[in-house]
Write a protein that holds these residues in place. Structure first.
Motif, PDB file in Angstrom:
ATOM      1  N   GLY A 221       0.652  -1.379  -0.036  1.00 54.55           N
ATOM      2  CA  GLY A 221       0.003  -0.165  -0.156  1.00 54.55           C
ATOM      3  C   GLY A 221       1.203   1.371  -0.397  1.00 54.55           C
ATOM      4  N   ALA A 222       2.135   0.666  -0.353  1.00 53.72           N
ATOM      5  CA  ALA A 222       2.778   2.620   0.227  1.00 53.72           C
ATOM      6  C   ALA A 222       3.506   2.814  -1.347  1.00 53.72           C
ATOM      7  N   GLY A 223       2.558   1.916  -2.414  1.00 52.20           N
ATOM      8  CA  GLY A 223       2.904   2.866  -3.488  1.00 52.20           C
ATOM      9  C   GLY A 223       3.634   2.497  -4.852  1.00 52.20           C
ATOM     10  N   LYS A 224       3.929   1.361  -4.727  1.00 48.61           N
ATOM     11  CA  LYS A 224       5.224   1.055  -5.776  1.00 48.61           C
ATOM     12  C   LYS A 224       4.890   0.874  -7.005  1.00 48.61           C
ATOM     13  N   THR A 225       3.571   0.026  -7.093  1.00 48.63           N
ATOM     14  CA  THR A 225       2.630  -0.052  -8.391  1.00 48.63           C
ATOM     15  C   THR A 225       2.563   1.745  -9.129  1.00 48.63           C
ATOM     16  N   ALA A 226       1.912   2.427  -8.673  1.00 47.53           N
ATOM     17  CA  ALA A 226       1.356   3.740  -8.614  1.00 47.53           C
ATOM     18  C   ALA A 226       2.961   4.514  -8.951  1.00 47.53           C
ATOM     19  N   VAL A 227       4.224   3.827  -8.345  1.00 49.41           N
ATOM     20  CA  VAL A 227       5.317   4.963  -9.389  1.00 49.41           C
ATOM     21  C   VAL A 227       5.641   4.231  -9.967  1.00 49.41           C
ATOM     22  N   CYS A 228       5.889   2.758 -10.409  1.00 44.55           N
ATOM     23  CA  CYS A 228       6.000   2.185 -11.663  1.00 44.55           C
ATOM     24  C   CYS A 228       4.952   2.516 -12.444  1.00 44.55           C
ATOM     25  N   THR A 229       3.694   2.674 -12.317  1.00 41.37           N
ATOM     26  CA  THR A 229       2.979   2.787 -13.856  1.00 41.37           C
ATOM     27  C   THR A 229       3.585   4.675 -13.738  1.00 41.37           C
ATOM     28  N   GLU A 230       3.717   5.370 -13.194  1.00 35.93           N
ATOM     29  CA  GLU A 230       3.795   6.761 -13.826  1.00 35.93           C
ATOM     30  C   GLU A 230       5.455   6.497 -14.065  1.00 35.93           C
ATOM     31  N   LEU A 231       6.262   5.778 -13.683  1.00 38.96           N
ATOM     32  CA  LEU A 231       8.018   6.086 -13.886  1.00 38.96           C
ATOM     33  C   LEU A 231       7.433   5.416 -15.512  1.00 38.96           C
ATOM     34  N   GLN A 232       6.417   4.283 -16.422  1.00 37.52           N
ATOM     35  CA  GLN A 232       6.433   4.148 -17.565  1.00 37.52           C
ATOM     36  C   GLN A 232       5.709   4.886 -18.134  1.00 37.52           C
ATOM     37  N   ARG A 233       4.783   6.100 -17.928  1.00 37.83           N
ATOM     38  CA  ARG A 233       4.497   6.672 -18.216  1.00 37.83           C
ATOM     39  C   ARG A 233       5.078   8.571 -18.855  1.00 37.83           C
TER      40      ARG A 233
END
Length: 116
Positions: free
Chosen positions: A13-25
């Motif tokens: 829940g810390a945001g690893k997936t969200a950060v990864c998706t944003e890095l890809q974007r």
């Protein structure tokens, strides 16, 4: 994959997936480790495992969430990208952490989140 390779780690829940998706974007090479590298196994041997009691508990699943070390090494060996981010949690990160240039640990500020 990257000349420089980084792990983005943190609690659930810390945001690893969200950060990864944003890095890809933003055009970075970012690997969703929990989707692309993870399986349930023994953190020491890497051998796949299933729970002895049938249905796995959340704790069992967390304790046996490991990444395919050979895949991680293959990504790192390919130097086509300037930087690669590996995002997610792995109980066997000790098997490949020495190959990385750094680790970012995402944290959840519980005191602040309780105020919001």
């Amino acid at each position: 994959m990257g000349v420089k390779n980084y792990l983005i780690e943190g609690v659930s829940g810390a945001g690893k997936t969200a950060v990864c998706t944003e890095l890809q974007r933003r055009g970075y090479q970012a690997i969703h480790g929990d989707r692309e590298l993870a399986y349930r196994g023994d953190p020491d041997t890497g051998l796949p495992m299933t729970p002895e009691t049938g249905t796995p508990t959340a704790i069992w699943m967390s304790e046996h969430q490991i990444w395919d070390v050979e895949k991680v090494k293959a990504y790192i060996a390919n130097q086509n990208e300037a930087v690669t981010f590996f995002c997610g949690g792995s109980r066997n990160f000790s098997k490949f952490i020495d190959l990385l240039d750094g680790v970012f640990v995402l944290d959840v500020d519980l005191a602040r989140s309780m105020q919001d």
